[in-house]
Design an enzyme around this catalytic site. Structure first.
Site, PDB file in Angstrom:
ATOM      1  N   ILE A 113      -2.770  -6.101  -1.667  1.00  0.00           N
ATOM      2  CA  ILE A 113      -2.085  -4.995  -0.977  1.00  0.00           C
ATOM      3  C   ILE A 113      -3.033  -4.458   0.088  1.00  0.00           C
ATOM      4  CG2 ILE A 113      -0.932  -2.763  -1.252  1.00  0.00           C
ATOM      5  CD1 ILE A 113      -0.921  -3.431  -4.325  1.00  0.00           C
ATOM      6  N   HIS A 114      -2.618  -4.528   1.350  1.00  0.00           N
ATOM      7  CA  HIS A 114      -3.526  -4.028   2.386  1.00  0.00           C
ATOM      8  C   HIS A 114      -2.822  -3.392   3.579  1.00  0.00           C
ATOM      9  CE1 HIS A 114      -2.369  -7.550   4.714  1.00  0.00           C
ATOM     10  NE2 HIS A 114      -2.974  -7.010   5.742  1.00  0.00           N
ATOM     11  N   ARG A 115      -1.523  -3.637   3.775  1.00  0.00           N
ATOM     12  CA  ARG A 115      -0.856  -3.128   4.974  1.00  0.00           C
ATOM     13  C   ARG A 115      -0.751  -1.615   4.937  1.00  0.00           C
ATOM     14  NH1 ARG A 115       1.254  -6.768   8.463  1.00  0.00           N
ATOM     15  NH2 ARG A 115       1.373  -8.903   7.668  1.00  0.00           N
TER      16      ARG A 115
END
Length: 381
Positions: free
Chosen positions: A218-220
């Protein structure tokens, strides 16, 4: 000798550049000289520096050290730094990967100086213009001379925007060359797959067995920076882990780590949670091993979606749309966004389905093809 200036800055670009650098070193060393510019967009050593040594990428000739910042501040600093290097090096082309702010900065700087732009991963569209990446990729495509799309859908997207192949004549910004060439990331996955298994002990380190865990990334900012979305995703991951008796391995991106620390209720959910195993950002080899052996992958990353597909792993996409529409169309991935119910149903459907993984991304020689076409269109010979 064709001199190219390759721009990298984010982790996926560093990995993609490995395929191009390897093709140049192996097959085109007497014809192409590559100058590598690292913008410093990713400044965490685990997210950047380790890849140079692990993937045997030549050291960057320049490092702008831009680091984090708002989109405007970061991109402006990159444009200034890249323009200065372009004027000094006078390359025959600039090579850009993907859709980051580094990509946009390189496209703006080079196009203003009438230096040909080579865009690798051209034509990808999520059709969501609230995503900064969508704006970056559209603008880059529209000033490019050579556009290399990993998929047929990408070529079709470009044609709909009026960007069509100019035929056999030498390409220019007003008459570009457009190719469906396969994916340089697939090149890398094939090349490094066995090596990764032999070099990484990440499964043993975390007591993991093949097919008995889930992998999540998860990075956006559309997920990390919206408190409700981030919490919904983690609640869903915990629920799915418990339901299927499989721990979720989460290599933690610095942005996600920062946002978790700002939310006391989310921090409480994760602290000591036996089902969510948080680990530092994984190296490329570690990610290959984690992806190859996971029962299923949850991600909001475009690159991880594809890598899951390469290794024939089902994927739940934590976004409302994807640039890699082929993955959803063939049934190997499902769009779940940040809705717990949709994440649950998508997970169940994928785990119970008979999945198919058609050959969508070329033959593993995309980088060599790109080099040949750069020489054909851009060399003085």
């Amino acid at each position: 000798m064709l001199k190219i200036l390759t721009i990298i800055g984010a982790r996926p670009q560093i990995i993609k550049a490995a395929a191009l650098s390897r093709a140049i070193r192996t097959h085109f060393s007497s014809q192409i000289k590559e100058i590598i510019v690292h913008t410093g967009q990713h400044y965490d050593e685990n997210m950047s520096e380790v890849f140079f040594s692990e993937l045997n990428i030549p050291r960057a000739d320049y490092n702008l050290g831009v680091g984090s910042g708002s989109h405007g501040t970061q991109t402006a600093a990159m444009i200034t730094g890249i323009e200065k290097i372009l004027l000094e090096e006078k390359p025959g082309a600039i090579v850009l990967f993907g859709d980051t702010n580094s990509t946009l900065a390189g496209a703006v700087a080079a196009s203003k100086l009438n230096i040909p732009v080579v865009h690798i991963e051209a034509g990808l569209r999520s059709f969501n213009r609230t995503m900064p990446e969508e704006i970056n990729r559209i603008l880059c495509d529209h000033v490019s001379t050579l556009l290399f799309s990993p998929t047929k859908a990408g070529v079709d997207n470009l044609a709909k925007e009026g960007i069509v192949d100019g035929g056999n004549k030498k390409a220019s910004a007003v008459s570009p060359a457009v190719y469906h060439c396969g994916d340089v990331m697939y090149d890398n996955s094939i090349y490094f797959s066995e090596l990764a298994e032999s070099k990484s002990d990440i499964l043993k380190k975390h007591g993991l067995e093949k097919g008995k865990y889930f992998l999540a990334t998860i990075h956006r900012d559309s997920n990390t920076d919206v408190q409700e979305r981030l919490k919904n995703i983690f609640v869903a991951l915990v629920n799915e882990a418990q339901k299927h008796s499989k721990k979720v391995i989460l290599p933690l991106h610095p942005r996600t780590k920062k946002q978790i620390a700002l939310d006391a209720s989310l921090q409480k959910l994760l602290d000591g949670n036996e089902w969510i195993v948080i680990i530092p950002p994984a190296s490329f080899f570690e990610m290959i091993v984690l992806e190859k052996n996971a029962a299923l992958v949850f991600t909001d990353s475009g690159g991880v979606q594809k890598e899951a597909f390469y290794f024939q792993r089902p994927c739940v996409i934590l976004r409302a749309e994807t640039e890699w529409v082929e993955l959803v169309e063939c049934g190997a991935a499902k769009l779940a966004d940040a809705f717990p119910g949709k994440i649950e149903s998508s997970t169940d459907e994928l785990l119970n389905a008979q999945l198919h993984f058609p050959a969508l991304f070329g033959d593993g020689h995309a980088a060599e093809f790109i080099c040949k076409e750069m020489l054909r269109h851009l060399s003085n010979g």
